[in-house]
Design an enzyme around this catalytic site. Structure first.
Site, PDB file in Angstrom:
ATOM      1  N   ALA A  86      -4.122 -20.356  27.141  1.00  0.00           N
ATOM      2  CA  ALA A  86      -5.323 -19.577  27.456  1.00  0.00           C
ATOM      3  C   ALA A  86      -6.206 -19.439  26.222  1.00  0.00           C
ATOM      4  O   ALA A  86      -7.433 -19.609  26.289  1.00  0.00           O
ATOM      5  CB  ALA A  86      -4.934 -18.206  27.999  1.00  0.00           C
ATOM      6  N   ASP A  87      -5.604 -19.132  25.082  1.00  0.00           N
ATOM      7  CA  ASP A  87      -6.375 -19.030  23.840  1.00  0.00           C
ATOM      8  C   ASP A  87      -7.005 -20.364  23.465  1.00  0.00           C
ATOM      9  O   ASP A  87      -8.196 -20.432  23.119  1.00  0.00           O
ATOM     10  CB  ASP A  87      -5.466 -18.570  22.697  1.00  0.00           C
ATOM     11  CG  ASP A  87      -5.408 -17.059  22.564  1.00  0.00           C
ATOM     12  OD1 ASP A  87      -6.450 -16.407  22.732  1.00  0.00           O
ATOM     13  OD2 ASP A  87      -4.319 -16.532  22.284  1.00  0.00           O
ATOM     14  N   ILE A  88      -6.208 -21.426  23.491  1.00  0.00           N
ATOM     15  CA  ILE A  88      -6.705 -22.723  23.033  1.00  0.00           C
ATOM     16  C   ILE A  88      -7.796 -23.252  23.959  1.00  0.00           C
ATOM     17  O   ILE A  88      -8.830 -23.764  23.502  1.00  0.00           O
ATOM     18  CB  ILE A  88      -5.555 -23.736  22.913  1.00  0.00           C
ATOM     19  CG1 ILE A  88      -4.533 -23.269  21.863  1.00  0.00           C
ATOM     20  CG2 ILE A  88      -6.093 -25.113  22.549  1.00  0.00           C
ATOM     21  CD1 ILE A  88      -5.087 -23.100  20.470  1.00  0.00           C
TER      22      ILE A  88
END
Length: 401
Positions: free
Chosen positions: A171-173
């Site tokens: 999700a972050d990447i």
């Protein structure tokens, strides 16, 4: 060779992973990224996933990787005198990137309207968990929460395990990649219009975009997908991860033609006429039986044996590598995805870290320095903004920097 973002200055208020990953992609392409952090504290990623020595130095490996090629300054954004510094910084900036919870940046006095009053053509990128509007705006979010709420965990795992999160931070990447693309597109648009704009990048939205095949299938059928573990989303028994004599391997066979090749390579020509193998419908309806039959064959030999044998027949297959095994994977020698650079002050020797996921025939992306020490470039940047040594010392004495 000129890199794509040479001459572009990014003022980066973001921390942890999604925002810094976005600016890190642009820094590898020549952007001058100035990371602004709280004096004495810094980005919380500095001490995350680090051993004691690196945590004491506020230089975790994860931080140094996603903040490569950047310059770091410390400014207390809550201090009244900080505004003068930030306004000077913004006067020559092209992009401001922030990932405060919705509403926080306005209270600090650096929301989009306030910033564009200083720099009308600024590209202002806000990264948040749920976006700038709606009932969840302002709610804190980390990668795990977004994996959960997005349905990502709901389609990952097995009936026995229940929902599972991925072993890294998708999700972050994905949000970082989305933000980097959004900033790039806004900069390109500005070359035609001269206009800046506000970009609203949501972790939830970004997670959903990388799940689009699964979500679009659900939207068309309203059928909840089953938890299938390492089986392909096509649910065919010929696409799975199996144990071998000395490890695990992944095989992705989802066509009739490739299945015919697979059964020959496995030494089971009789399966070529078996209705459980001959059609995709058969491979789905009898998936458990098909997986068990293939598994018995693969378990008899090593991973290397099957990778060579199946690979020679053009069958998509790969070993399931540990990170140590990945570093020994021969293909890496030919891709240059890993870069070795001098360590920051206080850390001996050199560091090897991941670089960009592509090559360019001109203006190649590159890593030239690891993520910086907290405040490493404060005096350098303030001097560039026109402050003399006495003014810089006064800021320091008054706890502004």
């Amino acid at each position: 060779m000129t890199q794509a973002f040479e001459g572009i200055r990014i003022v980066d208020f973001s921390q942890v992973l999604a925002g810094p990953f976005a600016s890190g992609q642009l820094a590898m392409l020549g952007a001058d990224v100035i990371k602004v952090e709280q004096p004495g504290v810094g980005d919380q990623m500095r001490t995350t996933m680090a051993n004691n020595k690196l945590a004491d130095l506020k230089l975790s490996p994860g931080f140094m990787g996603v903040n490569a090629n950047k310059r770091a300054i410390t400014v207390d954004l809550k201090h009244p005198d900080a505004k003068e510094i930030i306004h000077r910084l913004l006067a020559d900036a092209d992009v401001l990137l922030e990932n405060f919870k919705a509403g926080v940046i306005k209270r600090l006095g650096y929301d989009y309207d306030a910033v564009r009053a200083v720099k009308p053509d600024i590209i202002y990128c806000s990264v948040s968990g749920y976006g700038q509007q709606g009932p969840m705006a302002g709610k804190a979010a980390y990668d795990g929460a977004i994996q959960a709420v997005s349905g990502m965990m709901g389609i990952t795992g097995t009936p026995e395990s229940g929902p599972m999160r991925a072993g890294y931070m998708p999700a972050d990447i994905s949000t970082g990649i989305t933000a980097a693309f959004a900033i790039s597109s806004a900069l390109f648009r500005r070359t035609h219009t001269g206009e800046g704009q506000h970009l609203d990048v949501s972790m939830l939205d970004s997670a959903m975009t990388i799940m689009s095949p699964n979500l679009n299938k659900y939207l068309a059928t309203r059928e909840e997908p089953a938890l299938v573990g390492n089986t392909s989303p096509t649910f065919q028994g010929t696409a799975n991860t199996w144990p071998t004599k000395d490890g695990h391997m992944q095989v992705s066979v989802i066509t009739d033609r490739m299945t015919a090749t697979l059964v020959q390579a496995l030494g089971k020509p009789e399966w070529a006429d078996d209705p459980r193998f001959t059609t995709s419908q058969g491979r789905v309806e009898h998936a458990d039986e098909v997986k068990a039959l293939i598994g018995d064959v693969l378990a008899a030999e090593t991973t290397a044996h099957w990778i060579e044998r199946l690979g020679n027949e053009g069958i998509p297959t790969a070993p399931v590598n540990s990170l140590k095994q990945l570093m020994e994977f021969p293909q890496l020698e030919h891709r240059g995805i890993l870069a070795t650079v001098p360590a920051p002050p206080g850390v001996e020797g050199e560091l090897t870290m991941t670089g960009a996921g592509f090559h360019a025939s001109n203006g190649e992306p590159k890593v030239t320095s690891a993520g910086p020490r907290l405040g490493q470039h404060t005096e350098e940047v303030l001097a560039e903004l026109g402050y003399d040594a006495a003014a810089i010392q006064a800021f320091r004495d008054n706890d502004v920097i």
